[in-house]
Design a protein around this motif. Structure first.
Motif, mmCIF file in Angstrom:
data_model
loop_
_atom_site.group_PDB
_atom_site.id
_atom_site.type_symbol
_atom_site.label_atom_id
_atom_site.label_comp_id
_atom_site.label_asym_id
_atom_site.label_seq_id
_atom_site.Cartn_x
_atom_site.Cartn_y
_atom_site.Cartn_z
ATOM 1 N N GLY A 75 -3.511 8.451 10.167
ATOM 2 C CA GLY A 75 -3.477 8.005 8.777
ATOM 3 C C GLY A 75 -3.510 9.101 7.724
ATOM 4 O O GLY A 75 -3.366 8.827 6.535
ATOM 5 N N ILE A 76 -3.676 10.337 8.161
ATOM 6 C CA ILE A 76 -3.867 11.430 7.192
ATOM 7 C C ILE A 76 -2.650 11.613 6.274
ATOM 8 O O ILE A 76 -2.794 11.823 5.072
ATOM 9 N N LEU A 77 -1.451 11.531 6.824
ATOM 10 C CA LEU A 77 -0.251 11.876 6.041
ATOM 11 C C LEU A 77 0.417 10.681 5.362
ATOM 12 O O LEU A 77 1.421 10.852 4.669
ATOM 13 N N ILE A 78 -0.123 9.518 5.549
ATOM 14 C CA ILE A 78 0.550 8.339 4.971
ATOM 15 C C ILE A 78 0.595 8.438 3.447
ATOM 16 O O ILE A 78 -0.404 8.718 2.796
ATOM 17 N N ASN A 79 1.778 8.253 2.922
ATOM 18 C CA ASN A 79 1.959 8.243 1.461
ATOM 19 C C ASN A 79 3.038 7.210 1.129
ATOM 20 O O ASN A 79 3.489 6.462 2.009
ATOM 21 N N LYS A 80 3.467 7.197 -0.122
ATOM 22 C CA LYS A 80 4.420 6.158 -0.544
ATOM 23 C C LYS A 80 5.715 6.183 0.260
ATOM 24 O O LYS A 80 6.299 5.143 0.550
ATOM 25 N N LYS A 81 6.165 7.390 0.629
ATOM 26 C CA LYS A 81 7.420 7.483 1.392
ATOM 27 C C LYS A 81 7.280 6.832 2.771
ATOM 28 O O LYS A 81 8.182 6.140 3.243
ATOM 29 N N PHE A 127 -12.717 10.861 6.696
ATOM 30 C CA PHE A 127 -12.817 9.453 6.306
ATOM 31 C C PHE A 127 -12.126 9.153 4.969
ATOM 32 O O PHE A 127 -11.322 8.212 4.875
ATOM 33 N N SER A 128 -12.449 9.937 3.940
ATOM 34 C CA SER A 128 -11.976 9.595 2.584
ATOM 35 C C SER A 128 -10.456 9.512 2.532
ATOM 36 O O SER A 128 -9.889 8.578 1.961
ATOM 37 N N VAL A 132 -3.984 2.327 12.905
ATOM 38 C CA VAL A 132 -4.642 3.479 12.279
ATOM 39 C C VAL A 132 -6.024 3.663 12.888
ATOM 40 O O VAL A 132 -6.767 2.691 13.054
ATOM 41 N N SER A 133 -6.349 4.904 13.186
ATOM 42 C CA SER A 133 -7.651 5.183 13.792
ATOM 43 C C SER A 133 -8.720 5.331 12.713
ATOM 44 O O SER A 133 -8.601 6.187 11.836
ATOM 45 N N LEU A 134 -9.715 4.490 12.796
ATOM 46 C CA LEU A 134 -10.855 4.577 11.876
ATOM 47 C C LEU A 134 -12.073 4.104 12.670
ATOM 48 O O LEU A 134 -12.108 2.964 13.134
ATOM 49 N N ASP A 135 -13.050 4.972 12.825
ATOM 50 C CA ASP A 135 -14.167 4.620 13.714
ATOM 51 C C ASP A 135 -15.207 3.723 13.063
ATOM 52 O O ASP A 135 -16.043 3.140 13.761
ATOM 53 N N GLY A 136 -15.197 3.669 11.738
ATOM 54 C CA GLY A 136 -16.201 2.851 11.051
ATOM 55 C C GLY A 136 -16.336 3.333 9.630
ATOM 56 O O GLY A 136 -15.382 3.873 9.057
ATOM 57 N N VAL A 159 -20.081 7.280 10.196
ATOM 58 C CA VAL A 159 -19.711 7.037 11.600
ATOM 59 C C VAL A 159 -18.391 7.743 11.910
ATOM 60 O O VAL A 159 -18.280 8.492 12.886
ATOM 61 N N HIS A 160 -17.400 7.529 11.049
ATOM 62 C CA HIS A 160 -16.071 8.109 11.275
ATOM 63 C C HIS A 160 -16.133 9.640 11.259
ATOM 64 O O HIS A 160 -15.535 10.307 12.110
#
Ligand code: SF4
Length: 267
Positions: free
Chosen positions: A101-107, A143-144, A121-125, A129-130
Motif C-alpha cells: 500500500g505504500i505507493l498507492i496514489n491517484k494514478k 502505518f500512516s 493490502v497488508s495492514l496488521d492493525g 500494532v502495525h
C-alpha cells in the motif's frame, strides 16, 4: 481447462520496506537465484500471448511480490494494453494485486478502477500494532502512509481486502485490532498466521505458536459472532470458510478445501 491462474511477481522479491517477519525475503535468501530482477515488457507480452493461446475460459492475473507496484505503473499500463490487444477470443479476465500500500496514489487508483482490480493490502492493525514489525529500511513505521492510502481506495470504491499478519505481538491485541478495523469500516478481513524463517529457531519476537494463534482466533471469533448476531457482519475469510464447512458447503479458500488450485507462478 476452464481457469488459468497466473501469479505474477513483476518486481521479483524486491520491496520498498523491510518487515521483520518478511516471508518472501527469507525465501529469496534461501534459493539459488535470490533476485530475478524486474519483468520486461517483452516477457509480459510473451506471457500474455501464451495465456490467451490456451483454451482457458477465464484467466486470473494476480500480481504479488515482493512489492509488485515497485516496477512502476507504466509496466502495468503496457500489460493491460497487451491484454486488450491479445484477447481476441473474448476470454474473461480478472485482475488482483497484493500490495503493502505504500505507493498507492491517484494514478494507481485510476488503473485499479479501470480494470476492476481486487486489491489486497497488508495492514496488521492499528498504528502501534502495525508499526511493530512493518517498518522501512530506516526502521520507521509505515502505518500512516498505508492507512492514508487505504482510505484513498475506500473513497474511490475500489474492492479491497485487509490482510493482517497474526504474530506473537498481535495476539495480545485481538480486541483492539478488530475494533479498529470495524471503526475504519473495513468489510473484508483476512488473518494470516506469521511464518517463521525457514532455518529459524522459532524464537523471534514475531514467532507465533499454534496456541497463540488459536487464542487470537478464539478471541476474535467472540467479537465477530456478537456482531454477526446483531446484524453487523464483517467478512473474516477464515470464519466464513469454517461456516461453509460446517454447513457442508464448499469453502472457497484452497487451504480449507483440502487441495490447492493450480497456480502458475511467474517471476
Ligand atoms: S511488504 Fe511484504 S514483501 Fe515487503 S518486506 Fe513486508 S512482508 Fe516482505
Amino acid at each position: 481447462m476452464n481457469n488459468l491462474n497466473l501469479l505474477i511477481k513483476p518486481s521479483s522479491g524486491n520491496c520498498n520496506i523491510n518487515c521483520n517477519y518478511c516471508f518472501y525475503s527469507d525465501v529469496t535468501d534461501n534459493r539459488i537465484t535470490k533476485n530475478y530482477g524486474y519483468m520486461t515488457k517483452e516477457i509480459a507480452k510473451k506471457l500474455i500471448f501464451e495465456a490467451f493461446n490456451t483454451d482457458a475460459k477465464t484467466i486470473n492475473f494476480a500480481f504479488q511480490g515482493g512489492e509488485p507496484t515497485l516496477i512502476g505503473i507504466d509496466f502495468f499500463k503496457s500489460f493491460h494494453n497487451f491484454v486488450n490487444k491479445l484477447n481476441t477470443k473474448n476470454t474473461i479476465v480478472n485482475f488482483s494485486i497484493q500490495t503493502n500500500g505504500i505507493l498507492i496514489n491517484k494514478k494507481w487508483i485510476e488503473l485499479f478502477k479501470k480494470y476492476n482490480y481486487l486489491v489486497g493490502v497488508s495492514l496488521d492493525g492499528n498504528k502501534h500494532v502495525h508499526d511493530t514489525f512493518r517498518k522501512t529500511f530506516k526502521k520507521e513505521g509505515t502505518f500512516s502512509q498505508v492507512y492514508k492510502n487505504i482510505k484513498l481506495l475506500q473513497k474511490n470504491n475500489i474492492n479491497f481486502n485487509i490482510l493482517s499478519v497474526v504474530n506473537k505481538n498481535t495476539v495480545k491485541y485481538s480486541h483492539e485490532i478488530y475494533s479498529f478495523f470495524k471503526k475504519s469500516h473495513f468489510k473484508y478481513l483476512q488473518f494470516i498466521p506469521c511464518l517463521d524463517k525457514l532455518n529459524g529457531d522459532f524464537n523471534e519476537d514475531f514467532s507465533l505458536t499454534q496456541e497463540a494463534y488459536g487464542e487470537f482466533l478464539h478471541n476474535t471469533f467472540q467479537l465477530w459472532y456478537e456482531d454477526f448476531k446483531n446484524g453487523k457482519y464483517v467478512s473474516i475469510r477464515f470464519f466464513d470458510n469454517l461456516i461453509s464447512l460446517i454447513l457442508n458447503n464448499q469453502p472457497e479458500s484452497c487451504d480449507m478445501v483440502g487441495h490447492c488450485s493450480i497456480n502458475t507462478v511467474v517471476e
